[in-house]
Design an enzyme around this catalytic site. Structure first.
Site, PDB file in Angstrom:
ATOM      1  N   TYR A 132      35.523  50.484  36.799  1.00 35.48           N
ATOM      2  CA  TYR A 132      36.541  49.895  37.675  1.00 35.48           C
ATOM      3  C   TYR A 132      37.874  50.633  37.593  1.00 35.48           C
ATOM      4  O   TYR A 132      38.293  51.044  36.512  1.00 35.48           O
ATOM      5  CB  TYR A 132      36.785  48.426  37.303  1.00 35.48           C
ATOM      6  N   TRP A 143      41.505  52.241  40.172  1.00 30.88           N
ATOM      7  CA  TRP A 143      42.056  52.671  41.454  1.00 30.88           C
ATOM      8  C   TRP A 143      41.918  54.162  41.706  1.00 30.88           C
ATOM      9  O   TRP A 143      42.104  54.604  42.832  1.00 30.88           O
ATOM     10  CB  TRP A 143      43.523  52.256  41.545  1.00 30.88           C
TER      11      TRP A 143
HETATM   12  N1  LIG Z   1      54.694  48.845  42.990  1.00 28.38           N
HETATM   13  C1  LIG Z   1      53.437  48.407  42.855  1.00 28.38           C
HETATM   14  N2  LIG Z   1      52.838  47.719  43.864  1.00 28.38           N
HETATM   15  C2  LIG Z   1      51.583  47.251  43.710  1.00 28.38           C
HETATM   16  C3  LIG Z   1      50.818  47.503  42.538  1.00 28.38           C
HETATM   17  C4  LIG Z   1      51.476  48.226  41.484  1.00 28.38           C
HETATM   18  O1  LIG Z   1      50.881  48.462  40.412  1.00 28.38           O
HETATM   19  N3  LIG Z   1      52.759  48.650  41.686  1.00 28.38           N
HETATM   20  N4  LIG Z   1      49.519  47.044  42.419  1.00 28.38           N
HETATM   21  C5  LIG Z   1      48.831  46.678  43.642  1.00 28.38           C
HETATM   22  C6  LIG Z   1      47.655  45.846  43.339  1.00 28.38           C
HETATM   23  S1  LIG Z   1      46.275  46.598  42.717  1.00 28.38           S
HETATM   24  C7  LIG Z   1      47.592  44.521  43.586  1.00 28.38           C
HETATM   25  S2  LIG Z   1      46.160  43.658  43.319  1.00 28.38           S
HETATM   26  C8  LIG Z   1      48.743  43.808  44.118  1.00 28.38           C
HETATM   27  C9  LIG Z   1      48.961  42.537  43.312  1.00 28.38           C
HETATM   28  O2  LIG Z   1      49.699  41.612  44.001  1.00 28.38           O
HETATM   29  P1  LIG Z   1      50.170  40.311  43.214  1.00 28.38           P
HETATM   30  O3  LIG Z   1      49.157  39.915  42.242  1.00 28.38           O
HETATM   31  O4  LIG Z   1      50.579  39.322  44.213  1.00 28.38           O
HETATM   32  O5  LIG Z   1      51.470  40.937  42.486  1.00 28.38           O
HETATM   33  P2  LIG Z   1      52.266  40.589  41.161  1.00 28.38           P
HETATM   34  O6  LIG Z   1      53.464  41.475  41.207  1.00 28.38           O
HETATM   35  O7  LIG Z   1      51.410  40.693  39.968  1.00 28.38           O
HETATM   36  O8  LIG Z   1      52.703  39.085  41.337  1.00 28.38           O
HETATM   37  C10 LIG Z   1      53.541  38.685  42.405  1.00 28.38           C
HETATM   38  C11 LIG Z   1      54.535  37.659  41.948  1.00 28.38           C
HETATM   39  O9  LIG Z   1      53.908  36.422  41.669  1.00 28.38           O
HETATM   40  C12 LIG Z   1      54.810  35.666  40.872  1.00 28.38           C
HETATM   41  N5  LIG Z   1      54.090  34.695  40.055  1.00 28.38           N
HETATM   42  C13 LIG Z   1      53.418  34.932  38.909  1.00 28.38           C
HETATM   43  N6  LIG Z   1      52.897  33.779  38.435  1.00 28.38           N
HETATM   44  C14 LIG Z   1      53.262  32.804  39.297  1.00 28.38           C
HETATM   45  C15 LIG Z   1      53.004  31.406  39.348  1.00 28.38           C
HETATM   46  O10 LIG Z   1      52.340  30.818  38.494  1.00 28.38           O
HETATM   47  N7  LIG Z   1      53.519  30.726  40.406  1.00 28.38           N
HETATM   48  C16 LIG Z   1      54.259  31.327  41.376  1.00 28.38           C
HETATM   49  N8  LIG Z   1      54.677  30.605  42.387  1.00 28.38           N
HETATM   50  N9  LIG Z   1      54.508  32.651  41.341  1.00 28.38           N
HETATM   51  C17 LIG Z   1      54.012  33.377  40.324  1.00 28.38           C
HETATM   52  C18 LIG Z   1      55.505  36.670  39.989  1.00 28.38           C
HETATM   53  O11 LIG Z   1      56.885  36.358  39.892  1.00 28.38           O
HETATM   54  C19 LIG Z   1      55.213  38.001  40.647  1.00 28.38           C
HETATM   55  O12 LIG Z   1      56.347  38.827  40.840  1.00 28.38           O
HETATM   56  O13 LIG Z   1      49.932  44.605  44.057  1.00 28.38           O
HETATM   57  C20 LIG Z   1      49.741  45.914  44.597  1.00 28.38           C
HETATM   58  N10 LIG Z   1      51.018  46.550  44.725  1.00 28.38           N
HETATM   59  N1  LIG Z   2      48.060  41.480  32.483  1.00 25.57           N
HETATM   60  C1  LIG Z   2      47.671  41.897  33.682  1.00 25.57           C
HETATM   61  N2  LIG Z   2      46.754  42.859  33.768  1.00 25.57           N
HETATM   62  C2  LIG Z   2      46.360  43.323  34.990  1.00 25.57           C
HETATM   63  C3  LIG Z   2      46.904  42.782  36.173  1.00 25.57           C
HETATM   64  C4  LIG Z   2      47.867  41.737  36.053  1.00 25.57           C
HETATM   65  O1  LIG Z   2      48.366  41.181  37.047  1.00 25.57           O
HETATM   66  N3  LIG Z   2      48.244  41.345  34.788  1.00 25.57           N
HETATM   67  N4  LIG Z   2      46.520  43.257  37.390  1.00 25.57           N
HETATM   68  C5  LIG Z   2      45.201  43.852  37.476  1.00 25.57           C
HETATM   69  C6  LIG Z   2      44.978  44.545  38.737  1.00 25.57           C
HETATM   70  S1  LIG Z   2      45.320  43.653  40.166  1.00 25.57           S
HETATM   71  C7  LIG Z   2      44.454  45.795  38.808  1.00 25.57           C
HETATM   72  S2  LIG Z   2      43.986  46.414  40.334  1.00 25.57           S
HETATM   73  C8  LIG Z   2      44.183  46.590  37.598  1.00 25.57           C
HETATM   74  C9  LIG Z   2      44.440  48.085  37.790  1.00 25.57           C
HETATM   75  O2  LIG Z   2      43.777  48.806  36.817  1.00 25.57           O
HETATM   76  P1  LIG Z   2      43.335  50.334  37.031  1.00 25.57           P
HETATM   77  O3  LIG Z   2      42.959  50.568  38.456  1.00 25.57           O
HETATM   78  O4  LIG Z   2      42.331  50.670  35.997  1.00 25.57           O
HETATM   79  O5  LIG Z   2      44.711  51.079  36.731  1.00 25.57           O
HETATM   80  P2  LIG Z   2      45.191  52.547  37.111  1.00 25.57           P
HETATM   81  O6  LIG Z   2      46.376  52.818  36.251  1.00 25.57           O
HETATM   82  O7  LIG Z   2      45.383  52.677  38.566  1.00 25.57           O
HETATM   83  O8  LIG Z   2      43.988  53.458  36.602  1.00 25.57           O
HETATM   84  C10 LIG Z   2      43.470  54.505  37.345  1.00 25.57           C
HETATM   85  C11 LIG Z   2      43.170  55.674  36.399  1.00 25.57           C
HETATM   86  O9  LIG Z   2      42.491  56.673  37.143  1.00 25.57           O
HETATM   87  C12 LIG Z   2      43.031  57.960  36.808  1.00 25.57           C
HETATM   88  N5  LIG Z   2      42.772  58.845  37.963  1.00 25.57           N
HETATM   89  C13 LIG Z   2      43.538  59.049  39.050  1.00 25.57           C
HETATM   90  N6  LIG Z   2      42.945  59.928  39.873  1.00 25.57           N
HETATM   91  C14 LIG Z   2      41.780  60.288  39.302  1.00 25.57           C
HETATM   92  C15 LIG Z   2      40.731  61.190  39.686  1.00 25.57           C
HETATM   93  O10 LIG Z   2      40.748  61.804  40.735  1.00 25.57           O
HETATM   94  N7  LIG Z   2      39.678  61.302  38.819  1.00 25.57           N
HETATM   95  C16 LIG Z   2      39.621  60.627  37.650  1.00 25.57           C
HETATM   96  N8  LIG Z   2      38.551  60.817  36.872  1.00 25.57           N
HETATM   97  N9  LIG Z   2      40.608  59.782  37.270  1.00 25.57           N
HETATM   98  C17 LIG Z   2      41.665  59.624  38.085  1.00 25.57           C
HETATM   99  C18 LIG Z   2      44.490  57.685  36.549  1.00 25.57           C
HETATM  100  O11 LIG Z   2      45.060  58.715  35.770  1.00 25.57           O
HETATM  101  C19 LIG Z   2      44.439  56.312  35.860  1.00 25.57           C
HETATM  102  O12 LIG Z   2      44.349  56.448  34.475  1.00 25.57           O
HETATM  103  O13 LIG Z   2      44.972  46.087  36.520  1.00 25.57           O
HETATM  104  C20 LIG Z   2      44.768  44.700  36.290  1.00 25.57           C
HETATM  105  N10 LIG Z   2      45.414  44.298  35.061  1.00 25.57           N
HETATM  106 MO   LIG Z   3      44.818  45.042  41.988  1.00 29.07          MO
END
Ligand SMILES: Nc1nc2c(c(=O)[nH]1)N[C@H]1C(S)=C(S)[C@@H](COP(=O)(O)OP(=O)(O)OC[C@H]3O[C@@H](n4cnc5c(=O)[nH]c(N)nc54)[C@H](O)[C@@H]3O)O[C@H]1N2
Ligand SMILES: Nc1nc2c(c(=O)[nH]1)N[C@H]1C(S)=C(S)[C@@H](COP(=O)(O)OP(=O)(O)OC[C@H]3O[C@@H](n4cnc5c(=O)[nH]c(N)nc54)[C@H](O)[C@@H]3O)O[C@H]1N2
Ligand SMILES: [Mo]
Length: 747
Positions: free
Chosen positions: A109, A111
């Protein structure tokens, strides 16, 4: 000036140009709001944390395959490509012949990077499928709870997430936006696969609706809003009280409930017995009862859109806020009307509410996996620690396989998973762990065999994301770092050793694959598409626009018999007989308030997405590094919580609970509810015993599922305490490579 070399990323399309030996990043000219994350690209490209050569954990080289502690600070021995590939191929062969292909975990898993061909997971899955198969993973950390729940409630999840009501419709029609989790602008710059025009920031500015921001963080909405600083994890109590007010004051839409929903009666009984009224909820969620009643009445007299960010389902009992919000929207009777109803993920991802194209894109077929065993993705540590054990999932009883080999390409479990000290114990169990990575991430450091992968700027590809307006040629701009190879070439080398080279490559080079995938797409595209050479030369292709005005469930509303939902009843299931029939105490048949129970740690940590990077990607980059405090990830806390602990702005602090601890840099802010602290995910995990010296919140989060229904990730929250760290904090070491030995020294 030479024309910039085009490329794209999950946070936007851009061009690169060499300027006196340095890479210069130029935002795409059509992008009205380029992402701040572009600032990480140039500085991270040739960072010393890149993996330069294949490397093998010293103890693995000396003692062969087997369970071992896999300390992050053990030496690695650099080897040649042939030796590394021979080792991996031999191990894949050993494991499949002694334990069967089910013993290979290839879920992998993560991104990875943008690019339709060099997508690490797709390449790996295709390869492992041809090598006899692998145990896979299902769903995502993003939406693991909703993806399982929504089919039971509204028939499918795709529609809710991918065909959400569009921003222009909301701007024109919505009078009141009730935003649970807000619409955090930091997140909308990201869309998986790429995004050329960031239109959401502009749409947010054009909103005319009054906004009720229901979030512990004031910064979760970029503009003026009425802030309801809710206690995290208690949104369901507030939603039930809003529903209770509507029902007890006769403000709910009986006609809508009768025609479009099933199962209102048991939910109504639940609301009215031991009443889930505003006074009851106020004591739980921290919003005054009068404010709750007043909000419910405003919702009933306005065109109201209820949105729930994805973060709300990434917690224990995460099904409940999503289901309760749908029930609340059903009571208002505006589902399917422009500007009204329910939405999930506005402000979570750039494409939610977007109105770009929805057509098919060129894609690499992943082939077939002959092994049917899978896990819900967030059960990785449970699987490794408890082979053979049974567990629940969506009405089924599944059994964890006995994994001997873990293969990861394009993801960072030591970023994404919870309770990292437990994950370390889990990673000690298999015989071998193979990782492809451009960087020495914590996952690479916990592997046995690390194979250096190229980054997007070092290879040819093309990319486009969901609702993206363009297909972008991603031309190689610089030479690969060190001896890095494309994931495709690495796997082709293994395929040759395992006798499936012809099947894997189909006789094509990477460049020939690009042309092949593009041409196959072109032949079936419902609009004129130029030949590959023309596209490649132009550097991009603009795709035909999507529909600007769309409303979720408008067809269902217009004709519930002719366009029923894909639920058993064809309607919105406020009570689901199916879910009730599973008998799960942590997810009963209709939305309920479930108390998470007491915890001795006084503060609630929000571990949300970082504003300075994508997850852990490019943490060594300039924008991410500029945000650190004494080299640690910033922890936001309320001045009252800080002064009670003798903490000043800029202090290094220790954040801790029973599972572990991390260091962070304190930032005092009145933008949080007191009692809440916030530490974004993604600082590269840097363990010193049970302590992460860098500030990764996943040493603190619990490795528990949202529920037995979905087994989704519950990492958004953790109970913690914080104290000032006195003395010299231990140095952050994770931004330099591990100790590397050459072959001669090691032998
Ligand atoms: N810059 C940036 N953008 C991203 C990502 C990133 O890594 N960096 N990741 C992307 C990915 S993979 C995903 S899945 C999305 C995730 O999208 P989300 O999961 O929606 O994003 P988060 O920033 O984790 O949370 C959004 C907000 O929810 C609020 N929150 C947390 N807990 C609670 C609660 O219990 N109640 C209420 N009402 N609010 C709460 C927090 O204040 C938080 O800032 O974002 C995407 N966008
Ligand atoms: N506590 C907490 N934990 C969370 C979350 C949260 O809200 N709270 N949010 C979760 C969510 S929504 C998500 S989506 C996950 C994200 O978790 P991940 O998707 O595992 O996070 P990334 O840092 O995007 O990891 C991608 C990795 O791929 C590598 N990579 C990039 N390009 C390539 C390529 O071309 N080839 C190879 N082999 N590698 C490459 C990058 O260097 C990086 O290390 O985290 C989750 N974890
Ligand atoms: Mo995510």
């Amino acid at each position: 000036m030479t024309r910039p070399t085009p490329t794209t990323s999950h946070w936007g399309a851009f061009g690169v140009r060499m300027n006196r030996g340095e890479v210069e990043v130029i935002p795409h000219p059509a992008d009205p709001a380029p992402s701040p994350l572009l600032g990480n690209v140039a500085s991270a490209l040739r960072h010393p944390a890149r993996v330069a050569r294949p490397a093998v954990r010293r103890s693995r080289l000396e003692h062969g395959p087997g369970p071992r502690p896999r300390a992050a600070d053990e030496e690695f021995v650099e080897v040649g490509w042939d030796e590394a590939l021979d080792l991996v191929a031999a191990e894949l062969d050993r494991v499949r012949s002694t334990s069967g292909n089910e013993a290979i975990f290839g879920g992998s898993y993560g991104w990875a990077s943008a690019g339709r061909f060099h997508h690490a997971q797709s390449q790996l899955h295709r390869f492992l499928g041809l090598a006899g198969g692998y145990t896979s993973s299902r769903n995502s950390y993003s939406l693991g709870t909703s993806l399982v729940l929504l089919p039971h409630v509204v028939g499918d999840s795709e529609q809710v997430v991918r065909r959400a009501s569009t921003w222009p419709t909301i701007a024109e029609n919505t009078e009141l936006l009730v935003a649970f989790g807000g619409v955090p602008e930091k997140n909308v710059y990201v869309t998986p696969g790429g995004v050329t025009r960031h239109v959401t920031p502009g749409h947010l500015k054009s909103l005319r609706a009054d906004v009720a921001l229901i979030s512990p963080l004031r910064t979760d909405f970029p503009l003026d809003a009425r802030w309801y600083p809710i206690r995290p994890g208690t949104d369901v109590a507030l939603m039930l009280a809003l529903a209770h007010t509507l029902v007890s004051e006769g403000l709910h839409d009986r006609g809508f409930l009768d025609r479009y929903c099933v199962g209102f009666a048991p939910f109504e009984r639940y609301l009215l017995t031991e009443p889930k009224d505003a006074d009851w909820a106020a004591g739980i969620c921290g919003i005054p009862a009068d404010g709750i009643r007043e909000l419910a009445r405003r919702m009933a007299r306005s065109r109201t859109l209820i949105t729930v960010t994805w973060s709300l389902q990434r917690i224990r009992y995460g099904e409940q806020p999503v289901w309760a919000a749908i029930a609340l929207a059903a009571l208002l009777g505006q589902i399917g009307l422009p500007g009204g109803g329910f939405g999930h993920g506005y402000g979570s991802m750039g494409d939610v509410g977007g109105h770009g194209p929805t057509g098919r894109l060129p894609y690499l077929p992943q082939g077939r996996d002959p092994v049917s065993t899978f896990i819900p993705v967030a059960r990785i540590a449970d699987m490794l620690l408890h082979p053979g054990e049974a567990y629940d999932y969506d009405g089924q009883t599944l059994k964890y396989p006995d994994i001997r080999l873990v293969y990861w390409a394009g993801g960072n479990p030591f970023h994404h998973h919870q309770d990292l000290n437990r994950l370390r114990r889990a990673f000690a169990r298999p015989d071998t762990i193979v990782v492809h990575e451009p960087y020495w991430t914590a996952t690479a450091r916990h592997a046995d065999i690390v194979l250096p992968a190229t980054s997007t700027l070092e290879r040819d590809d093309f990319g486009s994301g969901r609702r993206d307006t363009h297909l972008i040629a991603m031309r190689r701009a610089v030479e690969p770092y060190g001896e890095a190879r494309d994931d495709y070439d690495i796997l082709a080398g293994l395929a040759a050793r395992l006798g499936v080279y012809d099947e894997f490559t189909e006789g094509r080079t990477a460049r020939q694959w690009l042309e092949h995938l593009y041409t196959a797409w072109r032949e079936t595209a419902p609009f004129p598409v130029p030949p590959f050479a023309e596209f490649w030369e132009a550097g991009e292709l603009e795709l035909p626009p999507g529909h600007e005005r769309e409303t979720l469930f408008e067809r269902f509303r217009a004709d519930p018999e002719g366009s029923p939902l894909r639920t058993p009843s064809g309607r919105i299931e406020i009570t689901s007989a199916t879910v009730a029939g599973f008998g799960y105490d942590d997810c009963p048949g209709h939305p309920v308030w479930l108390d998470p129970g007491p915890d001795p740690h006084p503060l609630l940590l929000i571990a949300n997405q970082p504003s300075t990077r994508l997850h852990s990607q490019l943490d060594p980059g300039a924008v991410s590094q500029a945000s650190k405090i004494s080299g640690r990830e910033p922890l936001r806390m309320h001045p009252s919580d800080a002064s009670a602990r003798g903490i000043a702005d800029g202090d290094v602090v220790r954040v801790f609970n029973d599972r572990g601890a991390c260091l962070a840099g304190a930032v005092l802010s009145e933008d949080l509810r007191p009692g809440v602290v916030q530490l974004a995910t993604g600082a590269w995990y840097d363990p010193l015993g049970d302590l992460c010296v860098h500030g990764n919140p996943n040493v603190l989060t619990a490795d528990v599922p949202s529920s037995r229904l979905s087994q989704g990730c519950a990492g958004q929250h953790a109970r913690v305490d914080v104290e000032r760290f006195d003395g010299d904090p231990p140095p952050v070491t994770v931004l330099a490579p591990p100790r590397l030995l050459s072959r001669e020294v090691a032998s």
